[in-house]
Design a protein around this motif. Structure first.
Motif, PDB file in Angstrom:
ATOM      1  N   GLY A 108      30.048  35.093  38.634  1.00 43.98           N
ATOM      2  CA  GLY A 108      31.130  35.388  37.701  1.00 43.98           C
ATOM      3  C   GLY A 108      31.646  34.104  37.082  1.00 43.98           C
ATOM      4  O   GLY A 108      31.504  33.024  37.657  1.00 43.98           O
ATOM      5  N   ASP A 109      32.258  34.235  35.910  1.00 45.20           N
ATOM      6  CA  ASP A 109      32.817  33.022  35.288  1.00 45.20           C
ATOM      7  C   ASP A 109      34.005  32.504  36.087  1.00 45.20           C
ATOM      8  O   ASP A 109      34.184  31.301  36.242  1.00 45.20           O
ATOM      9  N   GLY A 110      34.792  33.419  36.651  1.00 45.63           N
ATOM     10  CA  GLY A 110      35.910  32.980  37.489  1.00 45.63           C
ATOM     11  C   GLY A 110      35.407  32.254  38.724  1.00 45.63           C
ATOM     12  O   GLY A 110      36.016  31.285  39.199  1.00 45.63           O
ATOM     13  N   GLU A 111      34.279  32.683  39.206  1.00 44.84           N
ATOM     14  CA  GLU A 111      33.683  32.102  40.416  1.00 44.84           C
ATOM     15  C   GLU A 111      33.359  30.611  40.240  1.00 44.84           C
ATOM     16  O   GLU A 111      33.279  29.866  41.212  1.00 44.84           O
ATOM     17  N   ILE A 134      25.497  33.417  34.295  1.00 48.07           N
ATOM     18  CA  ILE A 134      26.949  33.509  34.483  1.00 48.07           C
ATOM     19  C   ILE A 134      27.500  34.570  33.539  1.00 48.07           C
ATOM     20  O   ILE A 134      27.372  34.476  32.320  1.00 48.07           O
ATOM     21  N   ASN A 135      28.054  35.580  34.176  1.00 50.75           N
ATOM     22  CA  ASN A 135      28.617  36.687  33.410  1.00 50.75           C
ATOM     23  C   ASN A 135      29.988  36.282  32.890  1.00 50.75           C
ATOM     24  O   ASN A 135      30.976  36.336  33.614  1.00 50.75           O
ATOM     25  N   CYS A 136      30.021  35.871  31.640  1.00 47.32           N
ATOM     26  CA  CYS A 136      31.280  35.381  31.068  1.00 47.32           C
ATOM     27  C   CYS A 136      32.036  36.533  30.435  1.00 47.32           C
ATOM     28  O   CYS A 136      32.003  36.729  29.217  1.00 47.32           O
ATOM     29  N   ASN A 137      32.698  37.296  31.285  1.00 44.13           N
ATOM     30  CA  ASN A 137      33.537  38.370  30.763  1.00 44.13           C
ATOM     31  C   ASN A 137      34.947  37.856  30.502  1.00 44.13           C
ATOM     32  O   ASN A 137      35.840  38.628  30.160  1.00 44.13           O
ATOM     33  N   LEU A 138      35.113  36.566  30.690  1.00 47.82           N
ATOM     34  CA  LEU A 138      36.361  35.857  30.393  1.00 47.82           C
ATOM     35  C   LEU A 138      37.516  36.274  31.287  1.00 47.82           C
ATOM     36  O   LEU A 138      38.644  35.836  31.099  1.00 47.82           O
ATOM     37  N   GLN A 139      37.233  37.103  32.278  1.00 46.25           N
ATOM     38  CA  GLN A 139      38.302  37.560  33.165  1.00 46.25           C
ATOM     39  C   GLN A 139      37.932  37.319  34.618  1.00 46.25           C
ATOM     40  O   GLN A 139      36.764  37.355  34.987  1.00 46.25           O
ATOM     41  N   ARG A 140      38.953  37.126  35.412  1.00 43.44           N
ATOM     42  CA  ARG A 140      38.771  37.094  36.868  1.00 43.44           C
ATOM     43  C   ARG A 140      39.574  38.251  37.434  1.00 43.44           C
ATOM     44  O   ARG A 140      39.555  39.323  36.831  1.00 43.44           O
ATOM     45  N   LEU A 141      40.230  38.068  38.584  1.00 39.53           N
ATOM     46  CA  LEU A 141      40.918  39.212  39.181  1.00 39.53           C
ATOM     47  C   LEU A 141      42.263  39.477  38.506  1.00 39.53           C
ATOM     48  O   LEU A 141      42.574  40.594  38.107  1.00 39.53           O
ATOM     49  N   PRO A 187      42.852  36.368  32.516  1.00 38.98           N
ATOM     50  CA  PRO A 187      41.790  35.561  31.902  1.00 38.98           C
ATOM     51  C   PRO A 187      41.413  34.348  32.739  1.00 38.98           C
ATOM     52  O   PRO A 187      42.246  33.772  33.433  1.00 38.98           O
ATOM     53  N   VAL A 188      40.133  33.970  32.659  1.00 40.04           N
ATOM     54  CA  VAL A 188      39.670  32.791  33.390  1.00 40.04           C
ATOM     55  C   VAL A 188      40.242  31.530  32.729  1.00 40.04           C
ATOM     56  O   VAL A 188      40.724  30.627  33.389  1.00 40.04           O
ATOM     57  N   ARG A 189      40.157  31.478  31.413  1.00 47.57           N
ATOM     58  CA  ARG A 189      40.730  30.359  30.655  1.00 47.57           C
ATOM     59  C   ARG A 189      41.442  30.928  29.446  1.00 47.57           C
ATOM     60  O   ARG A 189      40.904  30.879  28.333  1.00 47.57           O
ATOM     61  N   VAL A 215      32.259  42.035  28.173  1.00 48.79           N
ATOM     62  CA  VAL A 215      33.629  42.527  28.336  1.00 48.79           C
ATOM     63  C   VAL A 215      33.745  43.102  29.733  1.00 48.79           C
ATOM     64  O   VAL A 215      32.892  43.892  30.165  1.00 48.79           O
ATOM     65  N   LYS A 216      34.762  42.704  30.434  1.00 45.42           N
ATOM     66  CA  LYS A 216      34.931  43.221  31.791  1.00 45.42           C
ATOM     67  C   LYS A 216      35.329  44.699  31.729  1.00 45.42           C
ATOM     68  O   LYS A 216      36.179  45.089  30.924  1.00 45.42           O
ATOM     69  N   GLY A 217      34.688  45.488  32.566  1.00 44.06           N
ATOM     70  CA  GLY A 217      34.994  46.919  32.557  1.00 44.06           C
ATOM     71  C   GLY A 217      34.386  47.623  31.363  1.00 44.06           C
ATOM     72  O   GLY A 217      34.851  48.703  30.969  1.00 44.06           O
TER      73      GLY A 217
HETATM   74 MG   LIG Z   1      34.753  37.199  35.229  1.00 42.57          MG
END
Ligand SMILES: [Mg+2]
Ligand SMILES: Cc1ncc(C[n+]2csc(CCOP(=O)(O)OP(=O)(O)O)c2C)c(N)n1
Length: 893
Positions: A234-237, A262-269, A272-274, A396-398
């Motif tokens: 994950g990108d957050g990872e 790397i799955n850049c869905n731009l989100q973590r838990l 947004p990641v950044r 896109v996440k989800g």
């Molecule tokens: Mg992510």
């Protein structure tokens, strides 16, 4: 040159730009080609620097796809059928989580991670991931832990996982079996190969796995081939230090067998990641800087015509300005909003999308959801030579969840969908489930002869079988190792040696053995000289794919620093995490590569369980085999090094790892027995265990092995030296371990000579094994009240032992305390609770109260508690032995 800002006419600037572009086009077309153009640009840059101005630094490229549409290969599959398969996988993955949470509220699971990654996996399954076929020639794939439902869902479609199992997702203890939440080879040993869900561990393990595969090829243990290591993360990872911490190694070693996706869905838990930056650009810079081949796959095919018409690069420029938080907003916004805010920044951009309806704008697909783009990225990665590749895929996440969570901040935690949301999902992916049924979100698998099913199976057949799939080799190491180890059963007859020296000697002998020698994998994180291993540099060489490109500074000495392509030692540099990852690759090679490689990883014991405990836990989960050796172990044995180095903890920290067998051996013969038996159990019997041995640097005289000690050494204790005064009125049983064992022997002598106490000395090689055995017996007895009750081994040893019990080790008192319950009388524990000190051994043992004098006092004190001696005797002993009763408590000092 001075920097003079001149406001030029934009038209003039445009003309100027055009001229430069034309010049470049001329060079490209007129024979010189790309090489000449690159050369010119380099010279131009050099000239500019010479002239004195600094070019703006950029480690990243424009925010567009790395592979231009014109260079995409044709998509070789049937897109319609593949979309159908992917939709089914999506549905069943969603269903798995939704149903599990309906049945058991709070059981958890993740929908949105896989929803964003489905295309990334499906293209792999249909076109790239090599199965193990008849042997071990498949790819090694590290699946992102939270995407597990999608991987199960595909296996269900493939008929490799039963309906019962998917029904019991996250209910592993149900009848008929269930599915583990995440990839856990311990729990699903035929399926998962590598645990990844502790984020960051997958990426670092994958890098060292790729390097270990290269090593096996270089040493002729595995045929050189096209096998790849894929790591999905994950990108957050990537914020975990382990994720990016070893990427330079992959580039340095030119690991073109390694692909990160790397799955850049731009989100973590949480969100947004950044939000205020761009994770894709940040990662690109980090990976490019480290020397990786970076493939950005940001925009789907829908965007191709827009880029094609955007001759001035305005669109790319605009897309590069938008921060991720805003991109996330676009993922949930209407087409009108996107038109206004994204394209509205410049009238020329509005013009570019004039022909698109709002709905079409909203649906402009991202690169990570476009099979054609993902295929192109993978094909390019697989073919790339000389560098590892990272694919940064925007998603896109989800994805597909719509109102239920697509792109929303809550989406990571979304586990329940209402009927309308389920209907919407069903419609979007065209799953034939009726309105009456949909609220139950039933699993759906087409008939075996349906075209999509046939397609799916035929693709996997072509690619060598189903993945993931774990296949341990049935080969065993059956060699009789006694000839290697028997010399260590004899004592050293007065000469002193440390257990580390003894271990290195054993290792050298094993390496020389014609049968097992080639399987031994010594691993050391820049500490070989600390452990006196430098002779091995010359004996077997340090592994380096490049060989040795320099004349080593010590080439005129016997033990020079020899690097070689067929070298056998992994000199990892200062990275316990990296070394542990090599240990895991080597210790699981029996399942991954069909090879019984036997890793021996020796390190500063304080920087093992304490520092990289989570990787060790993952090793346990991965059913890794091998030997961890905690060197310079013992809080009072490692003199001088002080608080951060002196380890009195690791035997307590190793205890929770269920399949880690730990020993604190004192003598050469104990080590010989333990290592020999370890190889037998792991590589002969195929047990999924690994070993932790502490080895010390204090030279001691090594006695010969007492008769009949072997079984006790392995079970955790044996009587080393009986008292010469068995008839004495005062009796004691002294337990010593590792480097504190000689203190117990000395205490035995003092007790006999000065206090007329007859004390037997036991070597406790493993409190952990005694503890486990004790509890196993106790548990069995509880559940089988009417049967003959089992007696724990420690009780068998000590039930009739007379006198008081005193234990001393170089570790926490908690360790001996763990077996207290199975002794006939209370145990007095001495240990090294507290922070270490820079000091000499004798002073440290005084400070921590674990030397012979304290063992004597503890014994007398215990006898006093039993009413056998007077307080005055103890008091006098304290004075006679020169102990300061008012000294600070080391546990808190
Ligand atoms: Mg992510
Ligand atoms: C070491 C570790 N810390 C925290 C978690 C909990 N956790 C699980 S998923 C997740 C967010 C993942 O975000 P990302 O890596 O971007 O993956 P995505 O689901 O977006 O693909 C977190 C914090 C974990 N599994 N491991």
């Amino acid at each position: 040159m001075r920097n003079i800002a001149v406001n030029q006419d934009p038209a003039v600037e445009a003309l100027e730009t055009r001229e430069w572009q034309d010049s470049l086009a001329y060079v490209l077309q007129q024979g010189g080609g790309v090489r000449r153009a690159a050369d010119l640009l380099r010279q131009l840059e050099f000239h500019a620097r010479q002239t004195g101005f600094r070019l703006p630094f950029t480690a990243s490229t424009p925010y567009v796809n790395t592979i231009p549409a014109a260079q995409q290969p044709a998509f070789p599959g049937n897109q319609a059928i593949e979309r159908r398969i992917k939709s089914l996988v999506r549905w069943n993955a969603l269903s798995m989580v939704v149903r599990a949470n309906k049945l058991s509220d709070g059981i958890g699971g993740h929908i949105s991670t896989f929803a964003s990654a489905a295309t990334l996996y499906e293209i792999g399954f249909n076109h790239f991931f090599k199965g193990k076929g008849a042997g071990h020639d498949g790819d090694v794939i590290f699946f992102q832990g939270h995407a597990a439902p999608g991987i199960y869902s595909r296996a269900f479609l493939e008929g490799r996982i039963s309906l019962k199992q998917v029904e019991n997702f996250r209910r592993e203890l149900q009848e008929g079996g269930g599915l583990s939440s995440y990839p856990h080879p311990w729990l699903m040993p035929d399926f998962w190969e590598y645990p990844t869900v502790s984020m960051g561990l997958g990426p670092i393990m994958s890098i060292y796995q790729a390097r270990f595969m290269r090593h096996l090829e270089d040493r002729g243990l595995m045929p050189a081939g096209q096998r790849k290591v894929w790591a999905f993360l994950g990108d957050g990872e990537t914020d975990e230090p382990e994720s990016l911490g070893a990427i330079t190694l992959a580039a340095r070693e030119k690991l073109d067998n390694l692909i990160f996706v790397i799955n850049c869905n731009l989100q973590r838990l949480d969100g947004p990641v950044r939000g205020n930056g761009q994770i894709i650009q940040e990662l690109e810079a980090a990976f490019r800087g480290a020397g990786w081949n970076v493939i950005k796959n940001i925009w789907g095919s829908d965007w191709d015509p827009l880029f094609e018409r955007d001759t001035e690069g305005l669109l790319a420029q605009r897309l590069g300005e938008i921060v991720d938080g805003q991109y996330q907003k676009y993922s949930v916004a209407s087409g009108a909003y996107i038109r206004e805010h994204l394209f509205g920044a410049d009238p020329r951009l509005l013009e570019l999308v004039k022909h698109l309806s709002d709905d079409e704008i909203r649906k402009l697909r991202l690169g990570g959801h476009d099979p054609v783009k993902v295929y192109a990225a993978y094909a390019s990665a697989v073919a790339h030579k000389g560098q590892p590749t990272v694919i940064l895929a925007r998603t896109v996440k989800g994805y597909g969840l719509g109102e239920a969570g697509e792109g929303k901040n809550i989406t990571h935690q979304q586990k329940k969908l209402n009927e309308d949301e389920l209907k919407a999902f069903r419609e979007r992916f065209a799953i034939e489930i009726s309105d009456e049924q949909v609220h139950k979100s039933p699993f759906f698998r087409p008939a075996d002869d349906a075209p999509e099913m046939q397609y799916l199976h035929s693709r996997r057949k072509t690619l060598g079988g189903y993945v993931p799939s774990r296949k341990p080799t049935t080969d065993t190491v059956s060699k009789n190792l006694e000839p290697i180890f028997e010399e260590f059963y004899a004592g050293t007859e007065g000469r002193k040696a440390s257990t580390t020296m003894v271990f290195v000697k054993m290792l050298a002998k094993m390496l020389r053995d014609p049968d097992i020698g080639k399987l031994v994998v010594p691993i050391v994180p820049d500490e070989a000289r600390t452990f006196g291993m430098e002779a091995l540099f010359r004996q077997v060489g340090i592994y380096s794919h490049a060989g040795q490109l320099y004349e080593p500074v010590d080439s005129d000495t016997l033990l020079y620093y020899k690097e070689a392509r067929d070298g056998q030692i992994f000199e990892e540099g200062i990275t316990e995490a990296g070394s542990m990852s090599t240990f895991i690759a080597a210790g699981t090679a029996y399942a991954t590569h069909g090879l019984n490689t036997i890793p021996f990883f020796i390190y500063y014991s304080m920087f093992g369980f304490q520092r990289i405990g989570d990787l060790i836990w993952a090793a346990g989960d991965a059913r890794c085999r091998g030997f961890l050796l905690g060197g310079t172990a013992g809080r009072t044995t490692l003199a001088g090094e002080g608080l951060q180095h002196q380890d009195g903890n690791s035997h307590v920290l190793s205890l929770p790892v269920p399949n880690c067998v730990s020993y604190d051996p004192a003598f050469a013969f104990e080590m010989a027995v333990i290592i020999q038996d370890g190889i037998r159990r792991m590589y002969g019997n195929g047990e999924s265990i690994f070993y932790y041995l502490t080895v010390m640097n204090e030279p001691v005289e090594m006695p010969a092995m007492p008769d009949g000690a072997r079984e006790g050494i392995l079970k955790g204790m044996y009587k080393l030296k009986a008292t010469s005064k068995p008839k004495a009125k005062l009796r004691a049983q002294l337990f010593g371990s590792g480097s504190i064992l000689p203190e117990a022997v000395q205490a035995q002598r003092i007790l006999e000579e000065k206090y007329d106490v007859g004390a037997d000395v036991w070597s406790v090689t493993s409190y952990g094994e005694l503890y486990r055995d004790g509890h196993a017996a106790e548990r069995w007895n509880m559940l089988h009240p009417a049967e003959a009750q089992k007696v724990p081994y420690v009780t068998q040893c000590l039930a009739d032992a007379p006198g008081v019990f005193v234990a001393a080790s170089d570790y926490l008192k908690a360790l001996p305390d763990a077996i207290d319950r199975w002794l006939p009388r209370k145990l007095v524990s001495l240990g090294t609770d507290g922070f270490g000190r820079s000091e000499a051994r004798a002073d440290l043992r005084n400070h921590f109260e674990v030397d012979a004098r304290f063992i004597v006092v503890a014994t007398l004190s215990a006898l006093m508690s039993d009413g056998k001696v007077d307080a005055k005797v103890v008091q006098k002993a304290i004075a006679d032995l020169g102990i300061n009763a008012e000294k600070a408590n080391p546990a808190t000092a």
